[in-house]
Design an enzyme around this catalytic site. Structure first.
Site, mmCIF file in Angstrom:
data_model
loop_
_atom_site.group_PDB
_atom_site.id
_atom_site.type_symbol
_atom_site.label_atom_id
_atom_site.label_comp_id
_atom_site.label_asym_id
_atom_site.label_seq_id
_atom_site.Cartn_x
_atom_site.Cartn_y
_atom_site.Cartn_z
ATOM 1 N N TYR A 29 28.480 48.650 99.303
ATOM 2 C CA TYR A 29 27.587 48.222 98.931
ATOM 3 C C TYR A 29 26.899 49.897 98.491
ATOM 4 O O TYR A 29 25.794 49.326 97.027
ATOM 5 C CB TYR A 29 26.884 47.773 100.024
ATOM 6 C CG TYR A 29 25.360 46.978 99.662
ATOM 7 C CD1 TYR A 29 25.302 46.240 98.715
ATOM 8 C CD2 TYR A 29 23.403 47.944 99.273
ATOM 9 C CE1 TYR A 29 24.107 45.537 98.530
ATOM 10 C CE2 TYR A 29 23.004 47.088 99.400
ATOM 11 C CZ TYR A 29 22.979 46.419 98.329
ATOM 12 O OH TYR A 29 21.717 45.650 98.120
ATOM 13 N N SER A 47 19.091 49.382 94.635
ATOM 14 C CA SER A 47 18.713 49.604 96.035
ATOM 15 C C SER A 47 18.697 50.983 95.942
ATOM 16 O O SER A 47 18.897 51.690 95.740
ATOM 17 C CB SER A 47 20.408 49.157 96.252
ATOM 18 O OG SER A 47 19.549 49.596 98.314
#
Length: 258
Positions: A155, A142
């Site tokens: 995350y 990501s």
């Protein structure tokens, strides 16, 4: 098209029932791959199975919790009894919103178990089989693993780990003909995004969708199919000279927001 074909190849895709994973599963099946989907709830993949078979593609679904080491080993062994593994796409993941102070230990453990340990488990189980004749590993990272994104402590931690695991595996197994790369999407319009907006901003869905879209310099969210197209290239023979690299697909998020 003769290019970007995956005929005769078996591709394992974790989290292939929805969003980016589903788009990758459909794209790979369309291009000739035998798709094996790993999902924690196999029933979630019914629509994906239907869509792939409608295309004339080949798909099997295995109920598997990627965070469970023994369960992953058992599932991979079951697959390899029938066919060799050519491609592994580690797509399964969970999100977590919060900074350091409001990320609980249980939040951190949940993200770690799926996003980090899940990737480790699948690679660990598949590598022994891939070493026999080579293969391709593609990990879903990501932009949050490369640049600061507000309120994404756990995350971001997990996706940074995905990046470094990718580099390490690419380095250690290049002599076995194994290529390992990662993709780093920015915000992609998936059912998860719609659910997040509906839950957290009731009555303001349209406004928040537009606001989130504008965080990408290109002015919109990405589409799962766009990520799937990049995944197809990286897992095809046309990308045979590429390994140990992360590929942002981010509408300019990393470079144009810095």
């Amino acid at each position: 098209m003769s290019s970007f074909r995956l005929d005769g190849k078996t591709a394992i895709i974790t989290g292939g029932a929805s969003g980016i994973g589903k788009a990758i599963a459909l794209k790979f099946a369309e291009r000739g791959a035998e798709v094996c989907i790993l999902e924690i709830n196999g029933d979630l993949a019914k629509e994906t199975i239907h869509d792939i078979k409608k295309l004339g593609g080949s798909v099997e679904v295995y109920t598997c919790d990627v965070s469970n080491h023994a369960e992953v080993n058992k599932t991979i062994a079951k697959i390899t009894q029938k066919q060799e593994i050519d491609i592994l796409v580690n797509n399964a993941g969970v999100a977590q919103i919060g900074n350091l102070e409001n990320t609980s230990e249980s939040d951190l453990d949940r993200v770690y178990n799926v996003n980090i340990k899940g990737v480790y488990n699948c690679m660990h189980a598949a590598l022994g089989h891939m070493k026999k004749k080579g293969g391709i590993i593609l990990n879903m990272a990501s932009v949050a693993g490369s640049v600061a994104v507000a309120d994404r402590f756990a995350y971001s931690m997990s996706k940074g780990a995905v990046l470094t695991m990718t580099y390490s595996v690419a380095k250690d197994y290049i002599e076995y003909g194994i290529r390992c790369n990662s993709i780093s999407p920015a915000r992609i319009h998936t059912p998860f995004v719609d659910g997040f907006i509906k839950k957290n901003y009731p009555g303001k869905e349209s406004e928040m969708f537009e606001k989130l879209s504008q965080t990408q310099p290109i002015g919109r969210m990405g589409k799962p199919e766009e990520v799937a197209n990049l995944a197809l290239y990286l897992c095809s023979d046309e990308a045979s000279f590429i390994t140990g690299t992360d590929f942002p697909i981010d509408g300019g998020f990393i470079k144009l927001n810095s």
